[in-house]
Motif scaffolding. Structure first.
Motif, PDB file in Angstrom:
ATOM      1  N   ARG A  38      -6.686  -0.629  -4.828  1.00  0.00           N
ATOM      2  CA  ARG A  38      -7.248   0.730  -4.823  1.00  0.00           C
ATOM      3  C   ARG A  38      -6.322   1.751  -5.473  1.00  0.00           C
ATOM      4  O   ARG A  38      -6.399   2.941  -5.182  1.00  0.00           O
ATOM      5  N   SER A  39      -5.430   1.296  -6.338  1.00  0.00           N
ATOM      6  CA  SER A  39      -4.503   2.210  -6.999  1.00  0.00           C
ATOM      7  C   SER A  39      -4.451   1.889  -8.490  1.00  0.00           C
ATOM      8  O   SER A  39      -5.174   1.027  -8.975  1.00  0.00           O
ATOM      9  N   SER A  77       3.135   3.171  -9.449  1.00  0.00           N
ATOM     10  CA  SER A  77       1.754   2.864  -9.078  1.00  0.00           C
ATOM     11  C   SER A  77       1.383   3.648  -7.832  1.00  0.00           C
ATOM     12  O   SER A  77       2.245   4.005  -7.023  1.00  0.00           O
ATOM     13  N   GLY A  78       0.100   3.922  -7.702  1.00  0.00           N
ATOM     14  CA  GLY A  78      -0.371   4.632  -6.528  1.00  0.00           C
ATOM     15  C   GLY A  78      -1.809   5.070  -6.688  1.00  0.00           C
ATOM     16  O   GLY A  78      -2.358   5.081  -7.790  1.00  0.00           O
ATOM     17  N   ALA A  79      -2.413   5.458  -5.570  1.00  0.00           N
ATOM     18  CA  ALA A  79      -3.798   5.925  -5.573  1.00  0.00           C
ATOM     19  C   ALA A  79      -3.881   7.414  -5.855  1.00  0.00           C
ATOM     20  O   ALA A  79      -4.930   7.913  -6.243  1.00  0.00           O
ATOM     21  N   THR A  80      -2.777   8.131  -5.653  1.00  0.00           N
ATOM     22  CA  THR A  80      -2.725   9.566  -5.928  1.00  0.00           C
ATOM     23  C   THR A  80      -1.508   9.846  -6.795  1.00  0.00           C
ATOM     24  O   THR A  80      -0.600   9.006  -6.910  1.00  0.00           O
ATOM     25  N   GLU A  83       1.604   9.504  -4.666  1.00  0.00           N
ATOM     26  CA  GLU A  83       2.006   8.101  -4.471  1.00  0.00           C
ATOM     27  C   GLU A  83       2.632   7.536  -5.748  1.00  0.00           C
ATOM     28  O   GLU A  83       3.612   6.801  -5.685  1.00  0.00           O
ATOM     29  N   LEU A  84       2.049   7.898  -6.884  1.00  0.00           N
ATOM     30  CA  LEU A  84       2.579   7.439  -8.162  1.00  0.00           C
ATOM     31  C   LEU A  84       4.007   7.947  -8.352  1.00  0.00           C
ATOM     32  O   LEU A  84       4.914   7.176  -8.684  1.00  0.00           O
TER      33      LEU A  84
END
Length: 178
Positions: A38-39, A77-80, A83-84
């Motif tokens: 989901r990211s 990496s990240g979903a937002t 987070e990235l």
């Protein structure tokens, strides 16, 4: 002058090359965006030559920009976006030579804190019409969203040498610089 070659395959976007430039410098980059669960996984590698940038984060009429070379290689990496940033790994460097800062315009900010900070960093700014930049080096490395100077940030002018080191934690947004 822009050149862009992009491919989307199995949900992954690859941009290689991405180049653009003109009189104020040239940049060449590769970008890969790949979905993971989901990211999104992001990889960015870039170099720049002859980049015309202000030696400080204020650009005033009459300033002559410092010319930089740049290099960065970042992965996260990240979903937002938060987070990235919090997963960021890699390095960035900007190294510049020359430049001219008009001090009266530099100190003409409405922000008292920023004006006092600039006068503290460069006491000659209130005594001279301009500041000549000799060289600038901004070197950073990142590990899991913790960005540190590698080894320092340096700016040498005709009047003063400034050296700073420290860190920024992109997870907690804590900044620690000396």
């Amino acid at each position: 002058n822009l050149a862009l070659v992009a491919e989307v395959r199995d949900g992954k976007l690859s941009i290689d090359p991405l180049t653009f430039g003109g009189l104020d410098g040239k940049i060449a980059a590769t970008v890969v965006l790949k979905p993971v669960a989901r990211s999104i996984d992001v990889q960015l590698a870039a170099t720049g030559q002859n980049l015309a940038l202000s030696p400080v984060p204020i650009n005033a009429v009459g300033d002559k920009p410092t010319r930089y070379t740049a290099s960065l290689d970042l992965h996260g990496s990240g979903a937002t976006l938060r987070e990235l940033a919090g997963s960021l790994n890699g390095h960035m460097q900007l190294v510049g030579r020359g430049g001219h800062i008009v001090n009266s315009r530099l100190l003409a900010t409405n922000n008292d804190f920023f004006r006092e900070l600039l006068k503290t960093i460069n006491p000659m700014a209130t005594r001279a019409a301009s500041t000549q930049v000799v060289c600038v080096a901004w070197l950073f490395s990142a590990a899991n969203g913790f960005v540190t100077t590698d080894p320092a940030l340096v700016m040498r002018t005709d009047a003063i040498d400034m050296i700073s080191h420290g860190s920024v934690d992109l997870n907690t947004e804590k900044i620690d610089f000396n």
